[in-house]
Scaffold this active site. Structure first.
Site, mmCIF file in Angstrom:
data_model
loop_
_atom_site.group_PDB
_atom_site.id
_atom_site.type_symbol
_atom_site.label_atom_id
_atom_site.label_comp_id
_atom_site.label_asym_id
_atom_site.label_seq_id
_atom_site.Cartn_x
_atom_site.Cartn_y
_atom_site.Cartn_z
ATOM 1 N N ARG A 195 30.681 31.881 47.128
ATOM 2 C CA ARG A 195 31.968 31.973 46.403
ATOM 3 C C ARG A 195 32.651 30.623 46.588
ATOM 4 N NH1 ARG A 195 36.588 36.581 46.395
ATOM 5 N NH2 ARG A 195 35.024 37.427 44.993
ATOM 6 N N HIS A 247 32.605 35.319 37.228
ATOM 7 C CA HIS A 247 32.481 36.313 38.315
ATOM 8 C C HIS A 247 31.465 37.371 37.860
ATOM 9 C CE1 HIS A 247 33.294 38.476 41.824
ATOM 10 N NE2 HIS A 247 34.534 38.853 41.651
ATOM 11 N N GLN A 295 31.111 40.989 39.480
ATOM 12 C CA GLN A 295 32.195 41.899 39.120
ATOM 13 C C GLN A 295 31.963 42.472 37.720
ATOM 14 O OE1 GLN A 295 35.095 42.823 41.059
ATOM 15 N NE2 GLN A 295 34.967 44.382 39.485
ATOM 16 N N ASP A 306 43.656 41.073 35.050
ATOM 17 C CA ASP A 306 43.403 40.386 36.319
ATOM 18 C C ASP A 306 44.672 39.612 36.666
ATOM 19 O OD1 ASP A 306 42.110 39.296 38.543
ATOM 20 O OD2 ASP A 306 41.130 37.705 37.399
ATOM 21 N N CYS A 326 39.782 44.409 38.574
ATOM 22 C CA CYS A 326 38.782 43.989 39.572
ATOM 23 C C CYS A 326 39.360 43.943 40.977
ATOM 24 C CB CYS A 326 38.190 42.631 39.180
ATOM 25 S SG CYS A 326 39.366 41.279 39.227
ATOM 26 N N ARG A 376 30.821 48.028 43.231
ATOM 27 C CA ARG A 376 30.306 46.709 43.625
ATOM 28 C C ARG A 376 29.116 46.886 44.579
ATOM 29 N NH1 ARG A 376 33.676 42.150 43.425
ATOM 30 N NH2 ARG A 376 31.815 41.026 44.096
HETATM 31 N N1 NVA Z 1 40.652 35.712 38.940
HETATM 32 C C1 NVA Z 1 40.688 36.140 40.316
HETATM 33 C C2 NVA Z 1 39.614 37.132 40.588
HETATM 34 C C3 NVA Z 1 39.615 37.693 41.980
HETATM 35 C C4 NVA Z 1 38.495 38.660 42.221
HETATM 36 C C5 NVA Z 1 40.529 34.930 41.214
HETATM 37 O O1 NVA Z 1 39.684 34.091 40.927
HETATM 38 O O2 NVA Z 1 41.261 34.820 42.197
HETATM 39 N N1 CP Z 2 37.123 41.695 43.001
HETATM 40 C C1 CP Z 2 36.744 40.892 43.987
HETATM 41 O O1 CP Z 2 35.834 40.048 43.843
HETATM 42 O O2 CP Z 2 37.408 41.081 45.157
HETATM 43 P P1 CP Z 2 37.392 40.154 46.428
HETATM 44 O O3 CP Z 2 38.104 38.874 46.060
HETATM 45 O O4 CP Z 2 38.114 40.920 47.479
HETATM 46 O O5 CP Z 2 35.978 39.861 46.825
#
Ligand code: NVA
Ligand code: CP
Length: 310
Positions: A106, A133, A136, A228, A268, A296
């Protein structure tokens, strides 16, 4: 650790075929039905998980998933490893490939995931970048199928809010699964132009992607609504300004009133009640949203078995 060249990475939904994605979803359904299935299929195997951003769901679901399949996951926070001190990803990829059987990452720049995958000789999984992502999204498709049945072709889906990694991933999903996707974002916050153009020029599988600046237009007659956060990880400094820009881009009763009867609402998570979703809507749909979070685990177990099992 693999001595053979890996067969595949999971970086982007568009790099897998529809059949392969359907295969993952079918396997995920079997694993949800019987969580002990394949319980030793990853015995002796390890997954390294590099996190340059925070996570609850991704970290815990991958960690538990590896454990349930008989393997182990190794959490590598960027701050406590050489990754955070600037060791090149090219080197990290080659070192980790000598120890582990798969790498989940990540991070911020999508190009970093691609670099890692290029240099790793074990499968690499994208656990979220600024662009995409995919874990997800695969889960979101699984969750929709679970509720609405098999045939998702032509399904009307709205995404309300920031044209971020989730919106971009929805575009890729629309192409793969033939959705009629309507995205509503404020002007200047639309999804990635390249992904959008590819989707809009595609004639694949009946998919249709439109972008508007009015949430009520996007939500008209849709069966599924998603949203989101207004400020993603890495955009914390913009949060206050974004609250003004995104005001009105909220899933709430007014928006649900123009959707199809009995719409699904997905998120999500993490959610900001009162911003992208009203508190009432969130609580009304909490069972579906937390099932989505649970899924997930099942979907990623299917991915891990597919990528890492002998
Ligand atoms: N768009 C959000 C998704 C979190 C799962 C982020 O990147 O923070
Ligand atoms: N939705 C999601 O990816 O959650 P986290 O940021 O907690 O991993």
């Amino acid at each position: 650790m693999s001595e053979n060249r890996k067969l595949k990475d999971f970086l982007d939904l568009s790099l897998w075929s529809r059949n392969e994605l359907e295969g993952l979803l079918d396997l995920a359904a079997e694993l949800k039905q019987d969580p002990a299935k394949f319980s030793q299929s990853l015995a002796g195997k390890s997954l390294a998980m590099i996190f340059k951003k925070s996570s609850t769901r991704t970290r815990v679901s991958f960690e538990v998933g590896m454990f349930q399949l008989g393997g182990q996951a190794i959490f590598m926070s960027a701050t406590h490893t050489q990754v955070g001190r600037g060791e090149p990803l090219e080197d990290t990829a080659r070192v980790l490939s000598r120890y582990v059987d798969g790498i989940m990452i990540r991070t911020f720049e999508h190009a970093e995931v691609e670099t890692l995958a290029r240099y790793a000789s074990v499968p690499v999984i994208n656990g979220l970048t600024d662009l995409l992502h995919p874990c997800q999204l695969l889960t979101d498709i699984f969750t929709i199928k679970e509720r609405l049945g098999e045939n998702l072709c032509g399904l009307k889906v709205a995404y309300i809010g920031d044209g971020n990694n989730m919106a971009n991933s929805w575009i890729n999903a629309a192409l793969q699964f033939g959705f009629d996707l309507r995205i509503a974002s404020p002007s200047g916050y639309e999804p990635d132009a390249t992904l959008l153009e590819r989707a809009q020029q595609s004639t694949k599988g009946g998919s249709k992607v439109t972008v508007v600046n009015d949430p009520l237009v996007a939500a008209q007659g849709v069966r599924v609504l998603n949203t989101d956060v207004w400020a993603s990880m890495g955009q914390e400094d913009e949060a206050v300004a974004r609250r003004k820009v995104f005001a009105g881009f909220q899933i709430n009763d007014e928006l649900l009133a123009v959707a199809a009867p009995e719409p699904l609402v997905l998120h999500c998570l993490p959610a900001h009640r009162g911003e992208e979703i009203s508190a009432e809507t969130f609580e009304r749909y909490q069972d579906l949203i937390f099932t989505q979070a649970e899924n997930r685990l099942h979907v990623q177990k299917a991915l891990l078995v597919t990528l890492l099992a002998d």
